[in-house]
Design an enzyme around this catalytic site. Structure first.
Site, short mmCIF file in Angstrom:
data_model
loop_
_atom_site.label_atom_id
_atom_site.label_comp_id
_atom_site.label_asym_id
_atom_site.label_seq_id
_atom_site.Cartn_x
_atom_site.Cartn_y
_atom_site.Cartn_z
N GLU A 118 0.83 -1.20 0.00
CA GLU A 118 0.00 0.00 0.00
C GLU A 118 0.87 1.25 0.00
O GLU A 118 0.56 2.24 -0.67
CB GLU A 118 -0.92 -0.03 1.24
N GLU A 121 2.21 1.71 -3.41
CA GLU A 121 1.14 2.20 -4.28
C GLU A 121 0.90 3.69 -4.04
O GLU A 121 0.77 4.47 -4.98
CB GLU A 121 -0.14 1.41 -4.03
N CYS A 158 -7.91 -1.66 4.30
CA CYS A 158 -7.71 -2.79 5.22
C CYS A 158 -8.98 -3.20 5.93
O CYS A 158 -9.08 -4.30 6.44
CB CYS A 158 -6.72 -2.44 6.33
N SER A 211 -7.01 2.03 -2.29
CA SER A 211 -5.86 1.21 -2.63
C SER A 211 -6.34 -0.18 -3.04
O SER A 211 -7.35 -0.67 -2.53
CB SER A 211 -4.96 1.11 -1.41
N GLU A 235 -15.47 -11.24 4.74
CA GLU A 235 -14.37 -10.95 3.81
C GLU A 235 -13.67 -12.23 3.34
O GLU A 235 -13.39 -12.40 2.16
CB GLU A 235 -13.35 -10.01 4.47
N CYS A 250 -10.04 -0.80 14.90
CA CYS A 250 -10.30 -2.21 15.23
C CYS A 250 -10.43 -2.44 16.74
O CYS A 250 -11.09 -3.40 17.15
CB CYS A 250 -9.18 -3.08 14.69
#
Lengths: 598, 163
Positions: free
Chosen positions: A286, A289, A312, A332, A374, A516
């Site tokens: 990332e 990028e 993420c 991203s 996911e 999180c």
């Protein structure tokens, strides 16, 4: 501010005008029972439909009882919170709620952690009258990959609706129908899976009963662990170690990394690895990028879109895939750490221990319910075999440890296994809001400027405000960074981008409050920021304790690129570590309204 | 209940947008918007609710919540001849329920449903302000007073013969 003086249970109290009876009582140690009411103070979210009447109190001179959560105090008010009349009314309210509530408490997933159950106990309810004549709801159960809805257990407190609509602005849930038939449901009573739900799990985190619970994979895990033909490995997300201890009576913010690793080994995992390793890997991809997009943009390449958004958080990915479908090219393309880990585990690591991917079971321990969904996405499967087989939440892990007769406190501290267990401080801070972008800045700065950072603590990126921004000096080039946690806040930043008023180069977004650490799969924090704050401090402490604090210095990451991946963003890295996004708004199918079956 | 899937044509969408606009696209005007939209389309299918939600910037779940809360709103098209049986207090005590049961039995549908041929639908309402004529039944705009269960089949025939 004008003060008001009143008497509650013969105690005099002075509070600000506009305070509710409930809050005034709280200041003098009187804890009026509430059920539908929810005050997530620091999040500025209050649910007070005044619907359940559990908090009723007697106000002198008032004909009927007053709901204390929704009644303001006045000067000279005389309140009694436990007169005979109040106690009787409260008992009747509870008996009526229980009359049509399923009686499977013994086997309910919420048992022991259910507000309705504790309240019934507190009120001394020992029998439920009327249950023979009461109509029972038999609403269909709704199984999604992450969340189970069992509306028979819903008491219509509507806390979930408040979280979904006001805090997250997702709009998946609303009260529908009327009277006895009313439930909280997605539009047209479609399944959660077909709706705009992001699986952030904030509804599950506030549900007072077993109406909303997570999909539980612990039995599956126990089965796999006892299968001699399978190698079962585990990865643990950064936020788990900062909260797991709470389930064993530790103070919020107690780091239990070593004990957690020890417990996982005792549970029978063949290798205990760390998602933080994959977080370091995420930064390599990332961060590269981001640098590439930045450099091209600053050199005048108009085809490059900025800001780049982090990717993420699966709740956040679900959010933009269903509600900001015009912006699918901004985030991203890097997969989340959970998925990067799975992808590397089932290729590089499976080769290393010389077993086929089908015989390797990859389990993740996550603070998150969206992770359950996911890992089931088709993009993250090879010939139908998922990179991560399934994900279990922090709460499920705590339960599993207790179930395996492990005395958590007496465990010794152990280290993660190698090669997928080594991480830097940058990987650790992924667990808190602002952490991903700070980790990315640590690496991007050094790669871009060629200079070594003297101080890796970017304090300007830290904090608890819902939206934060900071400008980081990349050796003369100012880089504007935005951070949002909570999808409602994310929406504000996204609308800025859509309107062209956004000046950011990079934005980090986390779906849950605090990132999180406040995830939908964590020990319940009841909206108390002091708990989230402590977890956050623990994360930064773990970062500080690490000898290495920049992802690109992780020796096992360097080795992984040398031996296997080549360079960040290489063709192989693209195949294994990047993804694409789907316009989910088209997938939402509005079905016929399903009628109530009685 | 069969799934009623409608495809909205551009003029329909424009019409809904126009209605929303006449209330300044205010989320607080949701009920008024739905009222007017139902008046225009006769009912509120899912596709119409989606457009209203988008225009007023509220969630589709919320719109559906309001539509299902108020008995006035319907997601099923009404019959060519909508039958409304008053079940207000006066009509009720004068036997409106028996009249209602007779309509249900005769047409083989429940309240809120429409006959397969699209001719009749049954709904209940609360007081039309003609309590002196209780029990009262309305078919379309026409009002019937002092209705007894025996009169139900004749009332229905009046319209089936008109086909």
């Amino acid at each position: 501010m004008e003060k008001v003086k009143l008497t509650i249970d013969n105690k005099t109290v002075e509070v600000e005008k506009g305070t509710t009876i409930y809050k005034a009582a709280k200041t003098i140690g009187i804890d009026i029972p509430v059920l539908c009411y929810m005050d997530l103070g620091d999040l500025n979210i209050e649910n007070k439909p005044g619907g359940c009447r559990m908090c009723s109190v007697e106000v002198q001179g008032r004909r009927n009882l007053a709901p204390s959560c929704a009644t303001d105090v006045f000067d000279g008010m005389v309140v009694n919170t436990h007169s005979m009349r109040v106690l009787n009314a409260r008992r009747v309210v509870m008996e009526l709620i229980l009359s049509d509530h399923p009686k499977d408490c013994l086997v309910c997933p919420k048992s022991g952690n259910c507000e309705l159950q504790s309240l019934a106990n507190k009120l001394g309810i020992r029998e439920i009258p009327n249950q023979d004549i009461a109509e029972m709801s038999t609403y269909r159960k709704d199984f999604s990959p992450s969340i189970i809805r069992d509306m028979d257990k819903c008491i219509m407190c509507r806390r979930c609706e408040t979280m979904c609509n006001e805090f997250q602005t997702v709009g998946a849930l609303s009260a529908v129908n009327r009277g006895f038939m009313s439930v909280v449901a997605p539009a047209f009573e479609m399944d959660l899976e077909d709706s705009v739900c992001t699986y952030c799990g904030q509804c599950v985190a506030v549900c007072p009963t077993g109406a909303l619970t997570e999909v539980n994979h612990t039995n599956r895990l126990i089965r796999d662990l006892s299968n001699p033909n399978k190698t079962v490995i585990v990865q643990t997300a950064p936020a788990v170690r900062a909260a797991l201890g709470e389930e064993f009576g530790h103070k919020p913010g107690t780091l239990v990394t070593g004990k957690m690793v020890s417990a996982l080994k005792q549970l029978g995992f063949h290798h205990v690895f760390d998602t933080d390793f994959a977080a370091d890997l995420t930064i390599m991809e990332e961060g590269t990028e981001l640098l590439s997009r930045l450099t091209r943009h600053l050199n005048g390449d108009k085809s490059v879109k900025l800001p780049m958004l982090t990717s993420c958080c699966p709740g956040w990915v679900n959010f933009f895939e269903s509600q900001f479908t015009d912006m699918l090219d901004i985030p991203s393309t890097a997969r989340s750490p959970q998925q990067m880990f799975g992808s590397i585990a089932k290729t590089y690591f499976a080769d290393l221990i010389n077993i086929p991917r089908e015989d390797l079971i990859v389990v993740s321990i996550m603070p998150c319910l969206a992770k359950k969904y996911e890992c089931q996405r088709d993009e993250f499967k090879v010939d139908g075999n998922p990179d991560v087989d399934y994900s279990i939440s922090t709460r499920e892990l705590a339960h599993l440890i207790k179930r395996a007769n492990i005395d958590f406190d007496s465990l010794s501290e152990e280290d993660f296994d190698q090669p997928l267990g080594e991480s830097t401080g940058a990987g650790v801070i992924f667990g808190t809001t602002g952490g991903v972008i700070e980790a990315a800045v640590r690496t991007a700065y050094e790669l871009h400027t060629g200079k070594t950072l003297q101080d890796v603590d970017f304090k300007e990126l830290r904090g608890m405000d819902g939206i934060r921004h900071a400008t980081i000096d990349f050796d003369g080039q100012p880089i504007n960074i935005g951070i949002a946690h909570g999808l409602g806040k994310a929406r504000q930043l996204l609308e800025g981008i859509r309107n062209g008023t956004s000046e950011f180069h990079a934005i980090e977004i986390m779906a849950c409050p605090g990132g999180c650490i406040g995830g939908g799969g964590q020990p319940l924090h009841h909206g108390k920021f002091e708990i989230l704050q402590k977890r956050m401090e623990a994360i930064y402490q773990e970062d500080k304790n690490k000898p290495l604090r920049k992802s690109h210095e992780n020796p096992y990451i360097i080795k992984l690129y040398e031996e296997f991946l080549g360079k960040p963003m290489s063709e192989k890295a693209h195949k294994l570590l990047h993804t694409h996004y789907v316009d989910k708004s088209k997938k939402i199918i509005y079905i016929e309204p399903k009628s109530f079956e009685i | 209940m069969s799934n009623i899937k409608v495809e909205l044509k551009k003029p329909d969408v424009d019409k809904i947008k126009e209605i929303c606009k006449s209330f300044n696209n205010q989320p607080g005007e949701l009920i008024n918007v739905l009222h007017k939209t139902q008046h225009t389309f006769g009912y509120l299918p899912a596709e119409v609710q989606e457009v209203v939600a988008r225009e007023l910037n509220v969630s589709v779940a919320k719109v559906y919540g309001v539509v299902t809360f108020y008995s006035f709103f319907s997601m099923i098209p009404k019959g060519k001849y909508p039958i409304s049986v008053c079940t207000g207090t006066a009509c009720y005590v004068r036997g409106a329920e028996n009249v209602l049961d007779e309509f249900k039995k005769n047409l083989k549908i429940e309240v809120g449903e429409t006959t397969g041929d699209g001719m009749f639908s049954i709904s209940c309402l609360r007081c039309v302000g003609a309590c002196g004529l209780a029990p009262v039944v309305m078919v379309g705009e026409k009002t019937y007073g002092r209705v007894a269960p025996e009169m139900v089949s004749d009332i229905i025939k009046e319209y089936t013969n008109q086909k």
